[in-house]
Scaffold this motif. Structure first.
Motif, short mmCIF file in Angstrom:
data_model
loop_
_atom_site.label_atom_id
_atom_site.label_comp_id
_atom_site.label_asym_id
_atom_site.label_seq_id
_atom_site.Cartn_x
_atom_site.Cartn_y
_atom_site.Cartn_z
N THR A 1 7.18 -13.35 -7.13
CA THR A 1 7.13 -13.15 -5.51
C THR A 1 6.81 -11.80 -5.74
O THR A 1 5.44 -10.87 -5.10
N ALA A 2 7.02 -11.36 -7.04
CA ALA A 2 6.43 -9.80 -7.48
C ALA A 2 4.57 -9.19 -8.08
O ALA A 2 4.12 -8.83 -6.79
N THR A 3 3.47 -10.41 -8.05
CA THR A 3 2.51 -10.51 -8.52
C THR A 3 2.48 -10.34 -6.86
O THR A 3 1.46 -10.23 -6.81
N LEU A 4 2.79 -11.68 -5.95
CA LEU A 4 2.49 -11.89 -4.56
C LEU A 4 2.63 -10.20 -4.24
O LEU A 4 1.76 -9.65 -2.56
N ILE A 5 3.37 -9.41 -4.13
CA ILE A 5 3.65 -8.07 -3.68
C ILE A 5 2.60 -7.59 -3.78
O ILE A 5 1.98 -6.66 -3.14
N MET A 6 2.69 -7.43 -5.19
CA MET A 6 1.78 -6.14 -5.73
C MET A 6 -0.13 -6.52 -5.22
O MET A 6 -0.51 -5.56 -4.47
N ALA A 7 -0.80 -7.53 -5.19
CA ALA A 7 -2.17 -8.39 -4.83
C ALA A 7 -1.96 -8.05 -3.21
O ALA A 7 -2.49 -7.18 -2.86
N ALA A 8 -0.85 -8.40 -2.71
CA ALA A 8 -0.96 -7.97 -0.77
C ALA A 8 -0.70 -6.51 -0.85
O ALA A 8 -1.80 -6.00 -0.19
N SER A 9 0.04 -5.38 -1.63
CA SER A 9 -0.14 -4.05 -1.77
C SER A 9 -1.61 -3.81 -1.95
O SER A 9 -2.35 -2.65 -1.00
N LEU A 10 -2.31 -4.25 -2.99
CA LEU A 10 -3.49 -3.48 -3.81
C LEU A 10 -4.63 -4.01 -2.29
O LEU A 10 -5.36 -3.32 -1.84
N GLY A 11 -4.34 -5.11 -1.38
CA GLY A 11 -5.05 -5.60 -0.73
C GLY A 11 -5.32 -5.24 0.53
O GLY A 11 -6.23 -4.86 1.39
N PHE A 12 -3.55 -4.21 0.69
CA PHE A 12 -3.60 -3.69 2.07
C PHE A 12 -4.81 -2.13 1.90
O PHE A 12 -5.11 -1.85 2.73
N LYS A 13 -4.42 -1.44 0.77
CA LYS A 13 -4.67 -0.38 0.29
C LYS A 13 -6.56 -0.37 0.37
O LYS A 13 -7.47 0.48 0.76
N ALA A 14 -6.99 -1.34 -0.04
CA ALA A 14 -8.19 -2.14 -0.40
C ALA A 14 -8.85 -2.13 0.74
O ALA A 14 -9.76 -1.42 1.21
N ILE A 15 -7.93 -2.30 1.70
CA ILE A 15 -9.14 -2.69 3.19
C ILE A 15 -8.68 -0.99 4.18
O ILE A 15 -9.64 -1.22 5.35
N SER A 16 -7.62 -0.89 3.98
CA SER A 16 -7.67 0.30 5.08
C SER A 16 -8.53 1.48 4.66
O SER A 16 -8.32 1.88 5.84
N GLY A 17 -8.95 2.12 3.74
CA GLY A 17 -9.90 3.04 3.57
C GLY A 17 -11.37 3.04 4.53
O GLY A 17 -11.27 3.69 5.60
#
Length: 131
Positions: free
Chosen positions: A94-110
């Motif tokens: 679950t932590a791996t999914l949370i980290m991947a989603a967080s990084l994904g959101f940060k990557a597309i937010s810029g």
């Protein structure tokens, strides 16, 4: 695989580290009043993986929801160690999914934010030429 636990954990992460600090001074004042060990935990758990692991354990305990159901039918030879191992491995996943989603959101937010800013600048320049 059930993504409910990861979605709840990610939502909590975004709320605690990305939204509440910007919603007025009350949250930051609350953090300043916390005992030093709790303040340290808040600062240390800024990592989405670290927070995600502990949040997954807590949310699983509160809700009974799991990310990987197959982990919770452990082999008989694990005996009484099967359940703690399942909780640990499920929290890691679950932590791996949370980290991947967080990084994904940060990557597309810029790029998304920059695109929005450019659109607003274009609209404002268009309004200025007409008015």
């Amino acid at each position: 695989m059930d993504l409910t636990l990861a979605l709840m954990g990610l939502s909590l992460y975004i709320l605690l580290w990305e939204k509440l600090p910007d919603w007025g001074n009350w949250f930051n004042a609350l953090l300043a009043r916390l005992p030093r060990p709790l303040t340290y935990l808040y600062e240390a758990w800024h990592c989405p993986f670290c927070f995600g692991f502990w949040a997954a354990l807590a949310l699983h305990g509160l809700t009974g929801i799991v990310t990987i159901e197959a982990l919770f039918t452990p082999p008989a030879y694990l005996g009484s160690f099967g359940l703690p191992i399942a909780w640990f491995l499920d929290a890691l996943a679950t932590a791996t999914l949370i980290m991947a989603a967080s990084l994904g959101f940060k990557a597309i937010s810029g790029p998304a934010i920059r695109g929005h800013q450019m659109t607003e600048e274009f609209r404002n320049s268009f309004k200025q030429t007409q008015g």
